[in-house]
Design a protein around this motif. Sequence first.
Motif, PDB file in Angstrom:
ATOM      1  N   LEU A  32      50.535 -35.871  16.666  1.00 13.63           N
ATOM      2  CA  LEU A  32      50.480 -34.720  15.760  1.00 13.63           C
ATOM      3  C   LEU A  32      50.554 -35.178  14.310  1.00 13.63           C
ATOM      4  N   CYS A  33      51.491 -36.077  14.029  1.00 13.67           N
ATOM      5  CA  CYS A  33      51.656 -36.604  12.667  1.00 13.67           C
ATOM      6  C   CYS A  33      50.387 -37.305  12.196  1.00 13.67           C
ATOM      7  N   TYR A  34      49.808 -38.147  13.065  1.00 10.37           N
ATOM      8  CA  TYR A  34      48.595 -38.882  12.702  1.00 10.37           C
ATOM      9  C   TYR A  34      47.421 -37.936  12.466  1.00 10.37           C
ATOM     10  N   CYS A  35      47.303 -36.902  13.287  1.00 15.23           N
ATOM     11  CA  CYS A  35      46.219 -35.927  13.108  1.00 15.23           C
ATOM     12  C   CYS A  35      46.348 -35.194  11.771  1.00 15.23           C
ATOM     13  N   VAL A  36      47.581 -34.817  11.406  1.00 15.05           N
ATOM     14  CA  VAL A  36      47.804 -34.150  10.116  1.00 15.05           C
ATOM     15  C   VAL A  36      47.440 -35.089   8.968  1.00 15.05           C
ATOM     16  N   ILE A  37      47.850 -36.364   9.086  1.00 14.91           N
ATOM     17  CA  ILE A  37      47.515 -37.359   8.050  1.00 14.91           C
ATOM     18  C   ILE A  37      46.002 -37.506   7.914  1.00 14.91           C
ATOM     19  N   LEU A  38      45.296 -37.627   9.044  1.00 14.68           N
ATOM     20  CA  LEU A  38      43.838 -37.776   9.018  1.00 14.68           C
ATOM     21  C   LEU A  38      43.165 -36.563   8.399  1.00 14.68           C
ATOM     22  N   ILE A  39      43.564 -35.377   8.839  1.00 14.06           N
ATOM     23  CA  ILE A  39      42.922 -34.136   8.370  1.00 14.06           C
ATOM     24  C   ILE A  39      43.208 -33.903   6.888  1.00 14.06           C
ATOM     25  N   ALA A  40      44.486 -34.031   6.480  1.00 13.98           N
ATOM     26  CA  ALA A  40      44.864 -33.746   5.097  1.00 13.98           C
ATOM     27  C   ALA A  40      44.200 -34.715   4.118  1.00 13.98           C
ATOM     28  N   ASN A  41      44.255 -36.014   4.417  1.00 11.89           N
ATOM     29  CA  ASN A  41      43.661 -37.007   3.513  1.00 11.89           C
ATOM     30  C   ASN A  41      42.142 -36.886   3.477  1.00 11.89           C
ATOM     31  N   THR A  42      41.516 -36.696   4.647  1.00 10.30           N
ATOM     32  CA  THR A  42      40.051 -36.561   4.702  1.00 10.30           C
ATOM     33  C   THR A  42      39.594 -35.307   3.962  1.00 10.30           C
ATOM     34  N   PHE A  43      40.356 -34.226   4.092  1.00 11.04           N
ATOM     35  CA  PHE A  43      40.015 -32.968   3.433  1.00 11.04           C
ATOM     36  C   PHE A  43      39.994 -33.137   1.916  1.00 11.04           C
ATOM     37  N   VAL A  44      41.034 -33.784   1.368  1.00  8.95           N
ATOM     38  CA  VAL A  44      41.096 -34.021  -0.080  1.00  8.95           C
ATOM     39  C   VAL A  44      39.950 -34.930  -0.535  1.00  8.95           C
ATOM     40  N   ILE A  45      39.672 -35.976   0.241  1.00 13.58           N
ATOM     41  CA  ILE A  45      38.591 -36.900  -0.095  1.00 13.58           C
ATOM     42  C   ILE A  45      37.245 -36.185  -0.135  1.00 13.58           C
ATOM     43  N   VAL A  46      36.962 -35.377   0.894  1.00 16.21           N
ATOM     44  CA  VAL A  46      35.678 -34.664   0.979  1.00 16.21           C
ATOM     45  C   VAL A  46      35.540 -33.665  -0.166  1.00 16.21           C
ATOM     46  N   ILE A  47      36.613 -32.952  -0.489  1.00 16.14           N
ATOM     47  CA  ILE A  47      36.568 -31.988  -1.591  1.00 16.14           C
ATOM     48  C   ILE A  47      36.217 -32.684  -2.901  1.00 16.14           C
ATOM     49  N   ILE A  48      36.873 -33.816  -3.161  1.00 20.29           N
ATOM     50  CA  ILE A  48      36.622 -34.549  -4.415  1.00 20.29           C
ATOM     51  C   ILE A  48      35.193 -35.095  -4.459  1.00 20.29           C
ATOM     52  N   ILE A  49      34.704 -35.617  -3.344  1.00 20.60           N
ATOM     53  CA  ILE A  49      33.349 -36.178  -3.303  1.00 20.60           C
ATOM     54  C   ILE A  49      32.287 -35.090  -3.461  1.00 20.60           C
ATOM     55  N   MET A  50      32.493 -33.940  -2.818  1.00 25.72           N
ATOM     56  CA  MET A  50      31.481 -32.889  -2.799  1.00 25.72           C
ATOM     57  C   MET A  50      31.440 -32.057  -4.083  1.00 25.72           C
ATOM     58  N   ASP A  51      32.557 -31.951  -4.784  1.00 32.91           N
ATOM     59  CA  ASP A  51      32.627 -31.118  -5.988  1.00 32.91           C
ATOM     60  C   ASP A  51      32.431 -31.975  -7.236  1.00 32.91           C
ATOM     61  N   LYS A  52      31.320 -31.804  -7.913  1.00 31.64           N
ATOM     62  CA  LYS A  52      31.009 -32.608  -9.105  1.00 31.64           C
ATOM     63  C   LYS A  52      31.999 -32.364 -10.241  1.00 31.64           C
ATOM     64  N   ASN A  53      32.635 -31.175 -10.250  1.00 39.32           N
ATOM     65  CA  ASN A  53      33.628 -30.887 -11.286  1.00 39.32           C
ATOM     66  C   ASN A  53      34.874 -31.756 -11.142  1.00 39.32           C
ATOM     67  N   LEU A  54      35.041 -32.369  -9.991  1.00 35.96           N
ATOM     68  CA  LEU A  54      36.197 -33.228  -9.741  1.00 35.96           C
ATOM     69  C   LEU A  54      35.873 -34.711  -9.904  1.00 35.96           C
TER      70      LEU A  54
END
Length: 310
Positions: A32-54
């Motif tokens: 459970l802990c590892y899944c949360v780490i994977l999802i949370a970190n990947t989510f932030v990474i994808v948001i930053i990569i996809m949004d040019k304003n970031l």
Amino acid sequence: MMDNVSQITMFFLSGLNETNKHRFILFFLTLLCYCVILIANTFVIVIIIMDKNLHEPMYIFLCTFCMNGLYGTTGFYPKFLWDLLSPVHVISYSGCFVQAQVIKSFVCADLSILSVMAYDRYVAICRPLEYHSVMTKQRLIMLVCYSWLTPFFIIATNMFLTSRLKLCSPYITRFFCVNWVIVRLACFPSETAVHNMVAYITIVIYFFHGIFIVLSYMYLIKTCANSIENRAKFMQTCVPHLTSLVVFLVTLLFNVIIMRFGSKDLSPAFKNFVEIEILVIPPLINPLMYGFKLTKIRNRILVILTLKNK
């Protein structure tokens, strides 16, 4: 020349021997802990990569921070989860060195990234008119490469020296590989002199990283105290970085004190938790904290959630 190279091909990990009764519960909690780490970190990474304003230095460093969290935890969790379900806990000689390299370079890279984040905030708040001329694309790339490659090669040097030691035991009293534990298996302690010297140099290098970060934030706090605008900037962008630093340093210091100087009377379960907290707390807290604290990322998350609800 071969006499100086260990003939051990497999290490036996004994750190999990005390957890037999609670192994399945620990497996599901760890998963459970590892899944949360994977999802949370990947989510932030994808948001930053996809949004040019970031696509700004502060968010690029944050993206690097989250990537490093994924890198470090990948070196630990899959093997740990496998061992929780396995009756025999072994790791190959090369696999042990790779794991030790990944985990140690992850820890050092975290401190390097925090130092370049501190530098970025110093320039943004203390020299705002020069920010874009100082934090150019070329310098940004250079700082990102520095924060990743320097720790990797420094730790690789440590691991190379360790690989030249002749080891007299294949038994590691931990449940994952750590460089200093492998060094303690050396047949001839006198042969570890060069290794110890390089290890102390590494400690000094990253001690000065910590000093640089502390001095940077002291200067930032002093600068922001006299300006309402700068105080607002500090609260918005520096507090998450400062919180990450405090969490990281407290976790690391606690880990070192307990594992190096802790009493033998401490329970194995407590020592096990202390041993892995550096791989649990920072990678778990950092993406969640930045996601909620930094306005641009929080707004982007709200937009995504709103669109999904619609």
